[in-house]
Enzyme design. Structure first.
Site, PDB file in Angstrom:
ATOM      1  N   SER A 224       0.825  -1.204   0.000  1.00  0.00           N
ATOM      2  CA  SER A 224       0.000   0.000   0.000  1.00  0.00           C
ATOM      3  C   SER A 224       0.860   1.255   0.000  1.00  0.00           C
ATOM      4  O   SER A 224       1.600   1.510   0.954  1.00  0.00           O
ATOM      5  CB  SER A 224      -0.919   0.014   1.219  1.00  0.00           C
ATOM      6  OG  SER A 224      -1.516   1.289   1.340  1.00  0.00           O
TER       7      SER A 224
ATOM      8  N   ARG B 219      -0.450   4.081   0.212  1.00  0.00           N
ATOM      9  CA  ARG B 219      -1.121   5.013   1.132  1.00  0.00           C
ATOM     10  C   ARG B 219      -0.525   4.827   2.524  1.00  0.00           C
ATOM     11  O   ARG B 219      -0.359   5.757   3.278  1.00  0.00           O
ATOM     12  CB  ARG B 219      -2.620   4.717   1.192  1.00  0.00           C
ATOM     13  CG  ARG B 219      -3.336   4.914  -0.107  1.00  0.00           C
ATOM     14  CD  ARG B 219      -4.806   4.569   0.063  1.00  0.00           C
ATOM     15  NE  ARG B 219      -5.487   5.571   0.880  1.00  0.00           N
ATOM     16  CZ  ARG B 219      -6.656   5.363   1.481  1.00  0.00           C
ATOM     17  NH1 ARG B 219      -7.275   4.209   1.374  1.00  0.00           N
ATOM     18  NH2 ARG B 219      -7.204   6.321   2.207  1.00  0.00           N
TER      19      ARG B 219
ATOM     20  N   HIS C 182      -6.565 -24.567 -11.698  1.00  0.00           N
ATOM     21  CA  HIS C 182      -7.411 -24.416 -12.883  1.00  0.00           C
ATOM     22  C   HIS C 182      -7.375 -22.969 -13.385  1.00  0.00           C
ATOM     23  O   HIS C 182      -7.135 -22.706 -14.572  1.00  0.00           O
ATOM     24  CB  HIS C 182      -8.851 -24.843 -12.563  1.00  0.00           C
ATOM     25  CG  HIS C 182      -9.840 -24.377 -13.586  1.00  0.00           C
ATOM     26  ND1 HIS C 182      -9.759 -24.737 -14.915  1.00  0.00           N
ATOM     27  CD2 HIS C 182     -10.914 -23.547 -13.495  1.00  0.00           C
ATOM     28  CE1 HIS C 182     -10.742 -24.156 -15.591  1.00  0.00           C
ATOM     29  NE2 HIS C 182     -11.445 -23.429 -14.755  1.00  0.00           N
TER      30      HIS C 182
ATOM     31  N   ARG D 272      -1.269 -15.307 -20.669  1.00  0.00           N
ATOM     32  CA  ARG D 272      -0.142 -14.409 -20.422  1.00  0.00           C
ATOM     33  C   ARG D 272       1.222 -14.974 -20.830  1.00  0.00           C
ATOM     34  O   ARG D 272       2.193 -14.228 -20.896  1.00  0.00           O
ATOM     35  CB  ARG D 272      -0.125 -14.001 -18.944  1.00  0.00           C
ATOM     36  CG  ARG D 272      -1.390 -13.272 -18.503  1.00  0.00           C
ATOM     37  CD  ARG D 272      -1.635 -12.013 -19.307  1.00  0.00           C
ATOM     38  NE  ARG D 272      -2.860 -11.341 -18.876  1.00  0.00           N
ATOM     39  CZ  ARG D 272      -3.267 -10.166 -19.328  1.00  0.00           C
ATOM     40  NH1 ARG D 272      -2.570  -9.528 -20.248  1.00  0.00           N
ATOM     41  NH2 ARG D 272      -4.396  -9.634 -18.898  1.00  0.00           N
TER      42      ARG D 272
HETATM   43  C1  LIG Z   1      -3.274 -10.188 -25.135  1.00  0.00           C
HETATM   44  C2  LIG Z   1      -4.273  -9.491 -24.255  1.00  0.00           C
HETATM   45  C3  LIG Z   1      -4.704  -8.213 -24.571  1.00  0.00           C
HETATM   46  C4  LIG Z   1      -5.627  -7.557 -23.744  1.00  0.00           C
HETATM   47  N1  LIG Z   1      -6.018  -6.281 -24.067  1.00  0.00           N
HETATM   48  C5  LIG Z   1      -6.881  -5.619 -23.249  1.00  0.00           C
HETATM   49  C6  LIG Z   1      -7.288  -4.266 -23.537  1.00  0.00           C
HETATM   50  O1  LIG Z   1      -6.892  -3.688 -24.535  1.00  0.00           O
HETATM   51  N2  LIG Z   1      -8.116  -3.652 -22.673  1.00  0.00           N
HETATM   52  C7  LIG Z   1      -8.607  -4.281 -21.554  1.00  0.00           C
HETATM   53  O2  LIG Z   1      -9.366  -3.679 -20.799  1.00  0.00           O
HETATM   54  N3  LIG Z   1      -8.251  -5.558 -21.267  1.00  0.00           N
HETATM   55  C8  LIG Z   1      -7.401  -6.233 -22.068  1.00  0.00           C
HETATM   56  N4  LIG Z   1      -7.038  -7.529 -21.768  1.00  0.00           N
HETATM   57  C9  LIG Z   1      -7.588  -8.153 -20.563  1.00  0.00           C
HETATM   58  C10 LIG Z   1      -8.684  -9.183 -20.928  1.00  0.00           C
HETATM   59  O3  LIG Z   1      -9.780  -8.551 -21.567  1.00  0.00           O
HETATM   60  C11 LIG Z   1      -9.176  -9.901 -19.657  1.00  0.00           C
HETATM   61  O4  LIG Z   1      -9.770  -8.958 -18.782  1.00  0.00           O
HETATM   62  C12 LIG Z   1      -8.049 -10.578 -18.911  1.00  0.00           C
HETATM   63  O5  LIG Z   1      -7.255 -11.333 -19.798  1.00  0.00           O
HETATM   64  C13 LIG Z   1      -8.644 -11.497 -17.851  1.00  0.00           C
HETATM   65  O6  LIG Z   1      -9.277 -12.560 -18.513  1.00  0.00           O
HETATM   66  P1  LIG Z   1     -10.473 -13.352 -17.881  1.00  0.00           P
HETATM   67  O7  LIG Z   1     -11.598 -12.411 -17.569  1.00  0.00           O
HETATM   68  O8  LIG Z   1     -10.794 -14.508 -18.776  1.00  0.00           O
HETATM   69  O9  LIG Z   1      -9.767 -13.931 -16.574  1.00  0.00           O
HETATM   70  P2  LIG Z   1     -10.170 -14.000 -15.041  1.00  0.00           P
HETATM   71  O10 LIG Z   1     -10.554 -12.692 -14.479  1.00  0.00           O
HETATM   72  O11 LIG Z   1      -9.016 -14.701 -14.419  1.00  0.00           O
HETATM   73  O12 LIG Z   1     -11.410 -14.928 -14.999  1.00  0.00           O
HETATM   74  C14 LIG Z   1     -11.329 -16.300 -15.369  1.00  0.00           C
HETATM   75  C15 LIG Z   1     -12.656 -16.726 -15.923  1.00  0.00           C
HETATM   76  O13 LIG Z   1     -13.633 -16.622 -14.882  1.00  0.00           O
HETATM   77  C16 LIG Z   1     -14.862 -16.160 -15.415  1.00  0.00           C
HETATM   78  N5  LIG Z   1     -15.203 -14.892 -14.753  1.00  0.00           N
HETATM   79  C17 LIG Z   1     -14.459 -14.229 -13.829  1.00  0.00           C
HETATM   80  N6  LIG Z   1     -15.107 -13.143 -13.409  1.00  0.00           N
HETATM   81  C18 LIG Z   1     -16.281 -13.103 -14.098  1.00  0.00           C
HETATM   82  C19 LIG Z   1     -17.376 -12.218 -14.107  1.00  0.00           C
HETATM   83  N7  LIG Z   1     -17.449 -11.156 -13.326  1.00  0.00           N
HETATM   84  N8  LIG Z   1     -18.396 -12.497 -14.929  1.00  0.00           N
HETATM   85  C20 LIG Z   1     -18.375 -13.582 -15.721  1.00  0.00           C
HETATM   86  N9  LIG Z   1     -17.365 -14.470 -15.772  1.00  0.00           N
HETATM   87  C21 LIG Z   1     -16.332 -14.226 -14.954  1.00  0.00           C
HETATM   88  C22 LIG Z   1     -14.663 -16.029 -16.913  1.00  0.00           C
HETATM   89  O14 LIG Z   1     -15.028 -17.227 -17.533  1.00  0.00           O
HETATM   90  C23 LIG Z   1     -13.184 -15.841 -17.052  1.00  0.00           C
HETATM   91  O15 LIG Z   1     -12.675 -16.242 -18.308  1.00  0.00           O
HETATM   92  C24 LIG Z   1      -6.137  -8.205 -22.578  1.00  0.00           C
HETATM   93  C25 LIG Z   1      -5.701  -9.494 -22.275  1.00  0.00           C
HETATM   94  C26 LIG Z   1      -4.792 -10.144 -23.096  1.00  0.00           C
HETATM   95  C27 LIG Z   1      -4.336 -11.530 -22.730  1.00  0.00           C
END
Ligand SMILES: Cc1cc2nc3c(=O)[nH]c(=O)nc-3n(C[C@H](O)[C@H](O)[C@H](O)COP(=O)(O)OP(=O)(O)OC[C@H]3O[C@@H](n4cnc5c(N)ncnc54)[C@H](O)[C@@H]3O)c2cc1C
Length: 370
Positions: A183, A185, A274, A283
């Site tokens: 943090s 802060r 998982h 990533r």
């Molecule tokens: C190459 C790359 C480029 C990207 N570019 C951008 C960008 O330009 N701008 C930007 O804002 N982001 C960007 N991202 C981020 C991307 O959009 C995702 O937010 C990030 O990769 C997390 O993925 P996720 O939501 O699948 O993963 P996690 O948050 O780890 O979630 C895992 C899984 O859990 C489920 N889940 C989790 N929370 C929820 C929820 N609240 N509702 C429904 N299902 C849920 C989904 O199935 C999800 O796939 C980028 C990511 C990558 C890898």
């Protein structure tokens, strides 16, 4: 010292020098090879540089790798962290690191790996029953192949990580982990900044991917060198202003706003296997920012030591797999028939380019011949 196979260039700039080595044979063959998502060279480097830090280590830390055979077995079980307090992987050669501080399961039956917790959870329906290691492997692979992932959630890791703020911004988007961050802060920030180490670490903006950079093209030497100098100088100028503001009585939560995004932050991060695989697939991928990839590969180097069976399945069924759309399946049939990439009903230019890339991987055709 290099053979003729290598084209090498030695560049000296200020106190730093960089050696760029290109294996020209590999470069020539590259276009004919399917793309490999995991950067194996980097992964091997991280795997071999895990430091095993013992809780009672004296000032000079013993970094030799302990083995499952060399640690004591209690009640038929051994410590998955091999009697160590933490496993540390240094990431950027500066301040960055990823350190394992705990794992579940921590105690593992002798002769097995931490993967055993996956089959333990999966077999609850059938009663206990001792199974052989190969039967366990088959079950883990079956579960991973068929996306029966809840048993995989029964494994967890807890990491202590230190990374630049701009990497943390991407990392924190993964919502399924539990995080507690330093943090600014509560505490003063430290004057620790990530700055590219050498001119060859300064990448060119990609012309094909608006979000990405080119991995094999470098900006002009002087431009790169000036960028590194500026990044370093401006970071410390900002840090001095930050300290002056604090000394003048400005609150820590406001003073920090003058600090740049290459300042280091740290956190504890806990996630199940998982969701970790999902994070790693996104990533470690070549589309992720290079600096982020390095941290993901460092995490994977640790995870592979702990869960080798699940990681093997992850590489076989997720990392090494290619997902096809319905149109691509049709195009694949056409391609096999014609022995060259066919496009079937794919008319959209971007979809065509994506399919072409996949087809080269699947059919192992030379991209240049298309
Ligand atoms: C190459 C790359 C480029 C990207 N570019 C951008 C960008 O330009 N701008 C930007 O804002 N982001 C960007 N991202 C981020 C991307 O959009 C995702 O937010 C990030 O990769 C997390 O993925 P996720 O939501 O699948 O993963 P996690 O948050 O780890 O979630 C895992 C899984 O859990 C489920 N889940 C989790 N929370 C929820 C929820 N609240 N509702 C429904 N299902 C849920 C989904 O199935 C999800 O796939 C980028 C990511 C990558 C890898």
């Amino acid at each position: 010292l290099f053979t003729r196979e290598f084209a090498s260039s030695l560049k000296i700039y200020g106190n730093e020098f960089c050696i760029r080595v290109i294996n020209s044979k590999q470069q020539q063959q590259k276009s004919a090879m399917p793309s490999i998502t995991i950067n194996r060279d980097l992964l091997n480097r991280y795997e071999s540089s895990i430091e095993y830090l013992r809780a009672d280590a004296p000032e000079s830390v013993d970094t030799s790798k302990p083995s499952a055979e060399s640690v004591p077995v209690f009640g038929g079980k051994y410590d998955a962290m091999l009697g160590c307090d933490r496993w540390r992987v240094n990431v950027d050669g500066q301040y960055g690191h990823v350190s394992l501080v705990d794992v579940m399961p921590r105690m593992v039956p002798a002769g097995k790996t931490a993967d055993f917790a996956i089959v333990q959870a999966a077999r609850v329906s059938y009663g206990k029953g001792t199974k052989s290691v190969s039967e366990d492997r088959g079950l883990v692979r079956y579960l991973m192949r068929h996306l029966h992932t809840s048993p995989v959630e029964h494994c967890e890791i807890k990491l202590h990580c230190k990374m630049p703020m701009f990497v943390a911004r991407q990392w924190i988007r993964h919502r399924t982990a539990n995080v507690n961050e330093y943090s600014a802060r509560y505490s003063e920030m430290k004057d620790e900044f990530y700055v590219p180490g050498t001119v060859s670490d300064v990448r060119m903006q990609s012309t094909t991917n608006r979000q990405g950079s080119e991995t094999n093209k470098y900006v002009e030497h002087d431009v790169a060198a000036n960028f590194i100098t500026d990044a370093r100088d401006l970071s410390f100028t900002a840090f001095n202003r930050y300290m002056e503001a604090l000394e003048g009585g400005v609150s820590r939560e406001q003073a920090r706003m003058v600090l740049p995004v290459n300042i280091m932050t740290e956190w504890y991060w806990k996630i199940d296997l998982h969701n970790l695989f999902h994070f790693l697939a996104l990533r470690m991928d070549a589309h992720a920012q290079h600096e982020m990839q390095q941290y993901a590969l460092a995490v994977y180097a640790i995870v592979k030591q702990l869960f080798p069976v699940a990681c093997e399945a992850f590489e076989d069924y997720r990392i090494g797999s290619v997902t096809l759309t319905r149109l691509e399946v049709e195009a694949l049939r056409e391609s096999i028939k014609q022995k060259q990439v066919g496009f079937g009903g794919i008319s959209n230019a971007r979809e065509r380019a994506e399919w072409e890339h996949k087809a080269v991987q699947i059919l192992r055709l030379d991209e240049n011949q298309q």
